[in-house]
Design a protein around this motif. Structure first.
Motif, PDB file in Angstrom:
ATOM      1  N   ALA A 214       0.818  -1.211   0.000  1.00 15.36           N
ATOM      2  CA  ALA A 214       0.000   0.000   0.000  1.00 15.36           C
ATOM      3  C   ALA A 214       0.852   1.262   0.000  1.00 15.36           C
ATOM      4  O   ALA A 214       0.421   2.307  -0.487  1.00 15.36           O
ATOM      5  N   MET A 215       2.064   1.185   0.576  1.00 14.89           N
ATOM      6  CA  MET A 215       2.933   2.352   0.579  1.00 14.89           C
ATOM      7  C   MET A 215       3.489   2.612  -0.817  1.00 14.89           C
ATOM      8  O   MET A 215       3.663   3.745  -1.227  1.00 14.89           O
ATOM      9  N   TRP A 216       3.792   1.535  -1.560  1.00 18.26           N
ATOM     10  CA  TRP A 216       4.184   1.710  -2.954  1.00 18.26           C
ATOM     11  C   TRP A 216       3.049   2.369  -3.745  1.00 18.26           C
ATOM     12  O   TRP A 216       3.285   3.259  -4.577  1.00 18.26           O
ATOM     13  N   ASP A 217       1.828   1.919  -3.495  1.00 19.22           N
ATOM     14  CA  ASP A 217       0.682   2.487  -4.204  1.00 19.22           C
ATOM     15  C   ASP A 217       0.524   3.971  -3.895  1.00 19.22           C
ATOM     16  O   ASP A 217       0.143   4.768  -4.758  1.00 19.22           O
ATOM     17  N   LEU A 218       0.848   4.356  -2.655  1.00 23.09           N
ATOM     18  CA  LEU A 218       0.692   5.753  -2.259  1.00 23.09           C
ATOM     19  C   LEU A 218       1.646   6.656  -3.044  1.00 23.09           C
ATOM     20  O   LEU A 218       1.243   7.691  -3.577  1.00 23.09           O
ATOM     21  N   ILE A 219       2.915   6.270  -3.137  1.00 26.93           N
ATOM     22  CA  ILE A 219       3.860   7.114  -3.873  1.00 26.93           C
ATOM     23  C   ILE A 219       3.632   7.025  -5.381  1.00 26.93           C
ATOM     24  O   ILE A 219       4.047   7.911  -6.126  1.00 26.93           O
ATOM     25  N   ALA A 220       2.957   5.972  -5.825  1.00 26.06           N
ATOM     26  CA  ALA A 220       2.626   5.883  -7.244  1.00 26.06           C
ATOM     27  C   ALA A 220       1.531   6.869  -7.614  1.00 26.06           C
ATOM     28  O   ALA A 220       1.397   7.255  -8.786  1.00 26.06           O
ATOM     29  N   ARG A 221       0.744   7.308  -6.622  1.00 28.30           N
ATOM     30  CA  ARG A 221      -0.336   8.262  -6.889  1.00 28.30           C
ATOM     31  C   ARG A 221       0.089   9.714  -6.699  1.00 28.30           C
ATOM     32  O   ARG A 221      -0.584  10.612  -7.180  1.00 28.30           O
ATOM     33  N   ASP A 222       1.173   9.945  -5.979  1.00 24.59           N
ATOM     34  CA  ASP A 222       1.564  11.302  -5.614  1.00 24.59           C
ATOM     35  C   ASP A 222       2.982  11.582  -6.113  1.00 24.59           C
ATOM     36  O   ASP A 222       3.963  11.155  -5.487  1.00 24.59           O
ATOM     37  N   PRO A 223       3.151  12.313  -7.220  1.00 23.04           N
ATOM     38  CA  PRO A 223       4.504  12.534  -7.760  1.00 23.04           C
ATOM     39  C   PRO A 223       5.403  13.345  -6.839  1.00 23.04           C
ATOM     40  O   PRO A 223       6.615  13.117  -6.804  1.00 23.04           O
ATOM     41  N   ARG A 224       4.834  14.293  -6.074  1.00 18.19           N
ATOM     42  CA  ARG A 224       5.672  15.075  -5.156  1.00 18.19           C
ATOM     43  C   ARG A 224       6.204  14.191  -4.027  1.00 18.19           C
ATOM     44  O   ARG A 224       7.371  14.284  -3.646  1.00 18.19           O
ATOM     45  N   LEU A 225       5.352  13.362  -3.520  1.00 23.69           N
ATOM     46  CA  LEU A 225       5.779  12.422  -2.491  1.00 23.69           C
ATOM     47  C   LEU A 225       6.814  11.452  -3.051  1.00 23.69           C
ATOM     48  O   LEU A 225       7.785  11.092  -2.378  1.00 23.69           O
ATOM     49  N   GLY A 250      11.649   1.812 -11.215  1.00 18.94           N
ATOM     50  CA  GLY A 250      11.595   2.035 -12.652  1.00 18.94           C
ATOM     51  C   GLY A 250      10.169   2.043 -13.177  1.00 18.94           C
ATOM     52  O   GLY A 250       9.801   2.895 -14.013  1.00 18.94           O
ATOM     53  N   GLU A 251       9.330   1.145 -12.685  1.00 19.81           N
ATOM     54  CA  GLU A 251       7.934   1.083 -13.119  1.00 19.81           C
ATOM     55  C   GLU A 251       7.165   2.336 -12.706  1.00 19.81           C
ATOM     56  O   GLU A 251       6.408   2.910 -13.511  1.00 19.81           O
ATOM     57  N   ILE A 252       7.355   2.760 -11.450  1.00 19.52           N
ATOM     58  CA  ILE A 252       6.618   3.928 -10.968  1.00 19.52           C
ATOM     59  C   ILE A 252       7.088   5.194 -11.678  1.00 19.52           C
ATOM     60  O   ILE A 252       6.281   6.065 -12.025  1.00 19.52           O
ATOM     61  N   SER A 253       8.394   5.298 -11.907  1.00 18.73           N
ATOM     62  CA  SER A 253       8.920   6.479 -12.613  1.00 18.73           C
ATOM     63  C   SER A 253       8.326   6.561 -14.009  1.00 18.73           C
ATOM     64  O   SER A 253       7.912   7.648 -14.456  1.00 18.73           O
ATOM     65  N   LYS A 254       8.279   5.444 -14.709  1.00 20.30           N
ATOM     66  CA  LYS A 254       7.714   5.434 -16.058  1.00 20.30           C
ATOM     67  C   LYS A 254       6.259   5.878 -16.055  1.00 20.30           C
ATOM     68  O   LYS A 254       5.824   6.670 -16.911  1.00 20.30           O
ATOM     69  N   ALA A 255       5.490   5.400 -15.064  1.00 19.68           N
ATOM     70  CA  ALA A 255       4.081   5.785 -14.983  1.00 19.68           C
ATOM     71  C   ALA A 255       3.925   7.274 -14.695  1.00 19.68           C
ATOM     72  O   ALA A 255       3.071   7.952 -15.283  1.00 19.68           O
ATOM     73  N   HIS A 256       4.749   7.814 -13.802  1.00 24.38           N
ATOM     74  CA  HIS A 256       4.658   9.241 -13.486  1.00 24.38           C
ATOM     75  C   HIS A 256       5.038  10.093 -14.691  1.00 24.38           C
ATOM     76  O   HIS A 256       4.408  11.127 -14.960  1.00 24.38           O
ATOM     77  N   LEU A 257       6.078   9.690 -15.412  1.00 31.49           N
ATOM     78  CA  LEU A 257       6.527  10.474 -16.565  1.00 31.49           C
ATOM     79  C   LEU A 257       5.507  10.486 -17.689  1.00 31.49           C
ATOM     80  O   LEU A 257       5.531  11.374 -18.557  1.00 31.49           O
ATOM     81  N   GLN A 258       4.605   9.528 -17.691  1.00 33.12           N
ATOM     82  CA  GLN A 258       3.559   9.474 -18.714  1.00 33.12           C
ATOM     83  C   GLN A 258       2.316  10.265 -18.316  1.00 33.12           C
ATOM     84  O   GLN A 258       1.362  10.338 -19.088  1.00 33.12           O
ATOM     85  N   ARG A 259       2.346  10.860 -17.130  1.00 35.64           N
ATOM     86  CA  ARG A 259       1.202  11.653 -16.667  1.00 35.64           C
ATOM     87  C   ARG A 259       1.056  12.905 -17.533  1.00 35.64           C
ATOM     88  O   ARG A 259       2.024  13.648 -17.723  1.00 35.64           O
ATOM     89  N   PRO A 260      -0.131  13.191 -18.018  1.00 36.15           N
ATOM     90  CA  PRO A 260      -0.317  14.451 -18.760  1.00 36.15           C
ATOM     91  C   PRO A 260      -0.279  15.644 -17.802  1.00 36.15           C
ATOM     92  O   PRO A 260      -0.847  15.613 -16.718  1.00 36.15           O
ATOM     93  N   GLY A 261       0.419  16.679 -18.200  1.00 38.83           N
ATOM     94  CA  GLY A 261       0.470  17.889 -17.391  1.00 38.83           C
ATOM     95  C   GLY A 261       1.367  17.802 -16.178  1.00 38.83           C
ATOM     96  O   GLY A 261       1.239  18.612 -15.251  1.00 38.83           O
ATOM     97  N   LEU A 262       2.289  16.842 -16.119  1.00 38.57           N
ATOM     98  CA  LEU A 262       3.209  16.733 -14.983  1.00 38.57           C
ATOM     99  C   LEU A 262       4.110  17.962 -14.928  1.00 38.57           C
ATOM    100  O   LEU A 262       4.654  18.393 -15.949  1.00 38.57           O
ATOM    101  N   ASP A 263       4.269  18.521 -13.750  1.00 39.13           N
ATOM    102  CA  ASP A 263       5.105  19.697 -13.554  1.00 39.13           C
ATOM    103  C   ASP A 263       6.506  19.445 -14.114  1.00 39.13           C
ATOM    104  O   ASP A 263       7.089  18.375 -13.901  1.00 39.13           O
ATOM    105  N   SER A 264       7.067  20.453 -14.816  1.00 41.50           N
ATOM    106  CA  SER A 264       8.361  20.269 -15.466  1.00 41.50           C
ATOM    107  C   SER A 264       9.478  20.008 -14.463  1.00 41.50           C
ATOM    108  O   SER A 264      10.404  19.223 -14.732  1.00 41.50           O
TER     109      SER A 264
END
Length: 292
Positions: A214-225, A250-264
């Motif tokens: 569940a902690m992995w899931d939490l940081i997968a939802r929150d890019p700042r965290l 690596g998996e979580i980073s890839k998912a975050h980088l594919q987020r539309p509108g991710l802060d630069s």
């Protein structure tokens, strides 16, 4: 075996007599601690808890009577009792949880170890154990943090134990609340505040593959965290991270980088930190560097 539940009660009755003489009182303190732990094995849970609480409260009530070395023994005994509840299946005992919660707040408020470095170390370890066992609810911790920021060290150790509990034991949603509250209130003191202890706990759990799903899931939802987690892992030395942790990052980073509108800024930090984690130094950090 049938007489075992009666032994802690007999020890409780004998404690005042054992404490009459200055000599040997530390042994009496430890005898009381072991009796309290043994009482938790009583098949009658109500009786066992009542006996344990009587002993623990008696030893606490005489705090002013104890010498410095006796106080250190008592604090170490409290820490042992806090953890041994887990072995006895009494982690959720209301009476014991209330005792340790009140004890943590008393230690944070009175700061009895202010002028004793030896006692200070043991008190901090006790506070960490109390936080680890979940005796101090997050909402109450937040209130205490706001009210007594001048006693940051004590509350930092409580928070460290709480984060350990959340990382290893259960997916409490309060974890994110604790992090964001600590970060927003004291953003510039990462090494001596709850944010610092939070990062250290993450690094330790990652190295041991002990992070709850569940902690992995939490940081997968929150890019700042997530960026905070990556920074903490890089600070601790990515070369020591298990392959399983690297793969998940690596998996979580890839998912975050594919987020539309991710802060630069977040995008660049995720890229930079992920690269550092995925391609760590191969050189032993303890190896001596020859002079040029």
């Amino acid at each position: 075996e049938s007489a075992l539940p009666d032994i802690p009660q007999e020890i409780r009755k004998a404690l005042p007599r054992l404490m009459e003489r200055p000599a040997g009182r530390r042994y009496g303190i430890w005898l009381g601690i072991y009796a309290a732990i043994a009482a938790l094995a009583d098949p009658d849970e109500g009786r066992g808890e009542a006996t344990a609480l009587e002993i623990l409260r008696y030893l606490h009530a005489r705090w002013e009577d104890w010498t410095g070395r006796e106080r250190i023994s008592l604090v170490r005994g409290w820490r042992l009792a806090a953890y041994r509840r887990i072995d006895r299946g009494r982690l959720d005992s209301p009476g014991l949880s209330a005792f340790f919660r009140e004890l943590a707040l008393w230690l944070a408020a009175t700061h009895p170890q202010r002028n004793d470095l030896r006692l200070s170390y043991d008190v901090n370890q006790l506070l960490r154990a109390i936080g680890h066992c979940g005796d101090l609810p997050p909402a109450q911790w937040l209130k205490e943090w706001s009210d007594v920021q001048r006693r940051q060290e004590a509350l930092m150790h409580i928070h460290h134990g709480m984060i350990e509990r959340l990382l290893w034991r259960s997916p409490f949603p309060d974890w994110a609340l604790l992090h964001h509250r600590a970060q927003s209130e004291i953003p510039h003191q990462r090494t001596s505040t709850p944010v610092g202890s939070w990062r250290f706990a993450w690094r330790t759990a990652a190295r041991q593959n002990g992070i709850h799903p569940a902690m992995w899931d939490l940081i997968a939802r929150d890019p700042r965290l997530y960026v905070e987690v990556l920074e903490g892992l890089v600070e601790g030395g990515p070369q020591w991270l298990p392959p399983r942790v690297r793969d998940r990052i690596g998996e979580i980073s890839k998912a975050h980088l594919q987020r539309p509108g991710l802060d630069s800024y977040l995008r660049s930090r995720i890229l930079q930190l992920t690269e550092q984690i995925q391609t760590p130094r191969t050189k032993d950090p303890f190896e001596d560097t020859p002079d040029e």
